[in-house]
Design an enzyme around this catalytic site. Structure first.
Site, PDB file in Angstrom:
ATOM      1  N   GLN A  89      12.162   0.847  14.963  1.00 13.04           N
ATOM      2  CA  GLN A  89      12.222  -0.255  14.406  1.00 13.04           C
ATOM      3  C   GLN A  89      13.641  -0.187  13.464  1.00 13.04           C
ATOM      4  O   GLN A  89      14.490  -1.096  13.550  1.00 13.04           O
ATOM      5  CB  GLN A  89      11.168  -0.333  13.092  1.00 13.04           C
ATOM      6  CG  GLN A  89      11.440  -1.264  12.048  1.00 13.04           C
ATOM      7  CD  GLN A  89      10.152  -1.336  11.245  1.00 13.04           C
ATOM      8  OE1 GLN A  89       9.167  -2.150  11.333  1.00 13.04           O
ATOM      9  NE2 GLN A  89      10.474  -0.825   9.818  1.00 13.04           N
ATOM     10  N   ARG A 109      -1.675   3.640   6.985  1.00  8.06           N
ATOM     11  CA  ARG A 109      -2.704   3.658   7.851  1.00  8.06           C
ATOM     12  C   ARG A 109      -3.630   4.809   7.917  1.00  8.06           C
ATOM     13  O   ARG A 109      -4.567   5.091   8.407  1.00  8.06           O
ATOM     14  CB  ARG A 109      -2.342   3.450   9.287  1.00  8.06           C
ATOM     15  CG  ARG A 109      -1.850   1.886   9.489  1.00  8.06           C
ATOM     16  CD  ARG A 109      -1.674   1.540  11.088  1.00  8.06           C
ATOM     17  NE  ARG A 109      -1.510   0.160  11.297  1.00  8.06           N
ATOM     18  CZ  ARG A 109      -0.318  -0.692  11.370  1.00  8.06           C
ATOM     19  NH1 ARG A 109       0.614   0.129  11.293  1.00  8.06           N
ATOM     20  NH2 ARG A 109      -0.319  -1.738  11.529  1.00  8.06           N
ATOM     21  N   TYR A 117       0.742  -1.233  -0.123  1.00  8.29           N
ATOM     22  CA  TYR A 117      -0.003  -0.125   0.176  1.00  8.29           C
ATOM     23  C   TYR A 117       0.802   1.094  -0.019  1.00  8.29           C
ATOM     24  O   TYR A 117       0.763   1.953   0.816  1.00  8.29           O
ATOM     25  CB  TYR A 117      -1.080  -0.270   1.060  1.00  8.29           C
ATOM     26  CG  TYR A 117      -2.245   0.559   0.620  1.00  8.29           C
ATOM     27  CD1 TYR A 117      -3.026  -0.019  -0.287  1.00  8.29           C
ATOM     28  CD2 TYR A 117      -2.495   2.180   1.195  1.00  8.29           C
ATOM     29  CE1 TYR A 117      -4.484   0.639  -0.449  1.00  8.29           C
ATOM     30  CE2 TYR A 117      -3.698   2.578   0.755  1.00  8.29           C
ATOM     31  CZ  TYR A 117      -4.430   1.813  -0.084  1.00  8.29           C
ATOM     32  OH  TYR A 117      -5.903   2.621  -0.509  1.00  8.29           O
ATOM     33  N   LEU A 118       1.563   1.373  -0.731  1.00 11.65           N
ATOM     34  CA  LEU A 118       2.922   2.339  -1.106  1.00 11.65           C
ATOM     35  C   LEU A 118       2.448   3.636  -1.308  1.00 11.65           C
ATOM     36  O   LEU A 118       1.551   3.995  -2.066  1.00 11.65           O
ATOM     37  CB  LEU A 118       3.695   1.635  -2.203  1.00 11.65           C
ATOM     38  CG  LEU A 118       4.390   0.288  -2.438  1.00 11.65           C
ATOM     39  CD1 LEU A 118       4.946   0.014  -3.343  1.00 11.65           C
ATOM     40  CD2 LEU A 118       5.155   0.017  -0.936  1.00 11.65           C
ATOM     41  N   GLN A 123       3.937  -9.761  13.312  1.00  9.08           N
ATOM     42  CA  GLN A 123       4.170  -8.635  13.822  1.00  9.08           C
ATOM     43  C   GLN A 123       2.859  -7.850  14.352  1.00  9.08           C
ATOM     44  O   GLN A 123       3.092  -6.627  14.784  1.00  9.08           O
ATOM     45  CB  GLN A 123       5.284  -7.454  13.063  1.00  9.08           C
ATOM     46  CG  GLN A 123       4.292  -7.009  11.852  1.00  9.08           C
ATOM     47  CD  GLN A 123       5.586  -6.270  11.077  1.00  9.08           C
ATOM     48  OE1 GLN A 123       6.372  -6.800  10.365  1.00  9.08           O
ATOM     49  NE2 GLN A 123       5.381  -4.907  10.860  1.00  9.08           N
ATOM     50  N   HIS A 128       7.726   5.310   1.083  1.00  6.28           N
ATOM     51  CA  HIS A 128       8.197   4.142   0.573  1.00  6.28           C
ATOM     52  C   HIS A 128       8.865   4.398  -0.654  1.00  6.28           C
ATOM     53  O   HIS A 128      10.068   3.932  -0.917  1.00  6.28           O
ATOM     54  CB  HIS A 128       7.132   3.062   0.244  1.00  6.28           C
ATOM     55  CG  HIS A 128       6.282   2.494   1.381  1.00  6.28           C
ATOM     56  ND1 HIS A 128       4.711   2.792   1.504  1.00  6.28           N
ATOM     57  CD2 HIS A 128       6.453   1.734   2.475  1.00  6.28           C
ATOM     58  CE1 HIS A 128       4.335   2.527   2.285  1.00  6.28           C
ATOM     59  NE2 HIS A 128       5.403   1.763   3.084  1.00  6.28           N
TER      60      HIS A 128
HETATM   61  P1  AMP Z   1       5.555   0.005   6.330  1.00  3.01           P
HETATM   62  O1  AMP Z   1       5.216  -0.641   4.779  1.00  3.01           O
HETATM   63  O2  AMP Z   1       4.860   0.671   6.510  1.00  3.01           O
HETATM   64  O3  AMP Z   1       6.374  -1.507   6.990  1.00  3.01           O
HETATM   65  O4  AMP Z   1       6.938   0.633   5.931  1.00  3.01           O
HETATM   66  C1  AMP Z   1       7.955   0.149   5.006  1.00  3.01           C
HETATM   67  C2  AMP Z   1       9.121   1.042   5.053  1.00  3.01           C
HETATM   68  O5  AMP Z   1       8.710   2.220   4.803  1.00  3.01           O
HETATM   69  C3  AMP Z   1       9.685   1.117   6.607  1.00  3.01           C
HETATM   70  O6  AMP Z   1      11.171   1.154   6.472  1.00  3.01           O
HETATM   71  C4  AMP Z   1       9.045   2.464   7.019  1.00  3.01           C
HETATM   72  O7  AMP Z   1       9.833   3.030   8.219  1.00  3.01           O
HETATM   73  C5  AMP Z   1       9.160   3.190   5.679  1.00  3.01           C
HETATM   74  N1  AMP Z   1       8.185   4.407   5.705  1.00  3.01           N
HETATM   75  C6  AMP Z   1       6.899   4.198   6.119  1.00  3.01           C
HETATM   76  N2  AMP Z   1       6.445   5.628   6.001  1.00  3.01           N
HETATM   77  C7  AMP Z   1       7.529   6.413   5.710  1.00  3.01           C
HETATM   78  C8  AMP Z   1       7.474   7.769   5.541  1.00  3.01           C
HETATM   79  N3  AMP Z   1       6.370   8.670   5.730  1.00  3.01           N
HETATM   80  N4  AMP Z   1       8.773   8.338   5.177  1.00  3.01           N
HETATM   81  C9  AMP Z   1       9.699   7.396   5.218  1.00  3.01           C
HETATM   82  N5  AMP Z   1       9.706   6.135   5.256  1.00  3.01           N
HETATM   83  C10 AMP Z   1       8.473   5.530   5.587  1.00  3.01           C
END
Ligand code: AMP
Length: 281
Positions: A153, A187, A32-33, A61, A37
């Site tokens: 994380q 989210r 859900y990029l 998780q 991302h």
């Molecule tokens: P997720 O899909 O939420 O597990 O995130 C995957 C990666 O994207 C993780 O390393 C997150 O920290 C990073 N990420 C999520 N949201 C952001 C954002 N707003 N800015 C930068 N990196 C992000």
């Protein structure tokens, strides 16, 4: 762009790349990029000869009462975005293959996971480190890129890499925000238009923390109190935690005398949001 589901197929491709001495950058995601991302993907592209993005909503998780089922998914849209970025391979492992029925091995970072989100999401980081180590073993990346949005994380993964003598280099990237400052998150799609307004309270609170600290406020207790007041003045909000911690150890700081991490988790309606900022006095 290749889409790979099977672990054996992914390993075969990696082997062929390694034979050619190609260097690999991995971006692990739950899909859900959004632009956050994609900023990691661009960093990966700049570093590696080959870029792999993994998309896996990792059941391990999520707590039993968390949003694993509701978590937003749109693989077709994700693929289109990644294709445009020039990603080489998207790894979309099957849950049955990642966690067969007799799966029984976990990896856990014991201290950095105690506070902040770890205190409210038991088992969460154990799920994260276990899946990330599996991805590292499958993809053998030279670099793996993570967002500072999930600061704890990032630290936990750096610790795992150090403790287990992994070869991969962990790269942290700054948080990408909406125009008004809200940290991008998959989210955020849960938020109603009214909740979306309240969601901005996290960013406003981080800015207030910075303002207070720059003005000379040193007492964490005072700062936390003011942040809580600000967030609570927005409807639908419920603060889970507001912490000022050492950016390396994540231990709480009572007096702000060197750079600290201000980290927040706030419920906005039924959506749990996190954000953070490093602030220097
Ligand atoms: P997720 O899909 O939420 O597990 O995130 C995957 C990666 O994207 C993780 O390393 C997150 O920290 C990073 N990420 C999520 N949201 C952001 C954002 N707003 N800015 C930068 N990196 C992000």
């Amino acid at each position: 762009m290749k889409i790979i589901e099977k672990i054996s197929e992914m390993k075969n491709l990696i082997r062929s790349w390694k034979e050619k001495k190609l260097r690999i950058a991995l971006v692990p995601t739950m899909g859900y990029l959004h632009e956050g991302h994609l900023s990691l993907v661009r960093k990966a592209k700049a570093l590696g000869d080959k870029t792999v993005v993994s998309i896996f909503v990792n059941p391990l998780q999520f707590g039993p009462k968390e949003d694993f089922r509701e978590y937003p998914r749109d693989l077709e849209r994700d693929k289109a975005l990644l294709e445009k970025e020039g990603v080489d391979t998207v790894f979309v492992p099957l849950a049955e293959e990642m966690y067969p029925s007799n799966f029984q091995t976990y990896v856990e970072v014991t201290q950095l996971t105690q506070g902040l989100c770890g205190a409210f999401r038991p088992g969460h980081f154990k799920g994260v480190t276990t899946v990330v180590l599996k991805l590292f073993n499958i993809i053998e990346p030279d670099w793996a890129i993570f967002g500072e949005k999930d600061y704890q994380q990032l630290k936990v993964i750096q610790q795992m890499v150090k403790d287990l003598n992994l070869e991969v280099k962990i790269i942290g990237c700054p948080t990408v925000r909406e125009k008004d400052g809200l940290a991008m998150s998959s989210r955020n799609t849960y938020l109603s238009s009214e909740e979306r307004i309240s969601a901005l309270s996290l960013y406003k609170a981080l800015n207030l923390a910075e303002e207070l600290i720059k003005r000379g406020e040193k007492e964490s207790k005072e700062i936390k109190k003011k942040l809580k007041e600000l967030i609570s003045s927005f409807p639908y909000t419920q603060v889970q935690y507001i912490e000022l911690v050492d950016p390396e150890t994540l231990e709480p700081v009572e007096k702000v005398e060197k750079p600290i991490l201000c980290a927040l988790a706030v419920w906005v309606g039924k959506t749990r949001l996190i954000d953070n900022k490093i602030i220097s006095p």
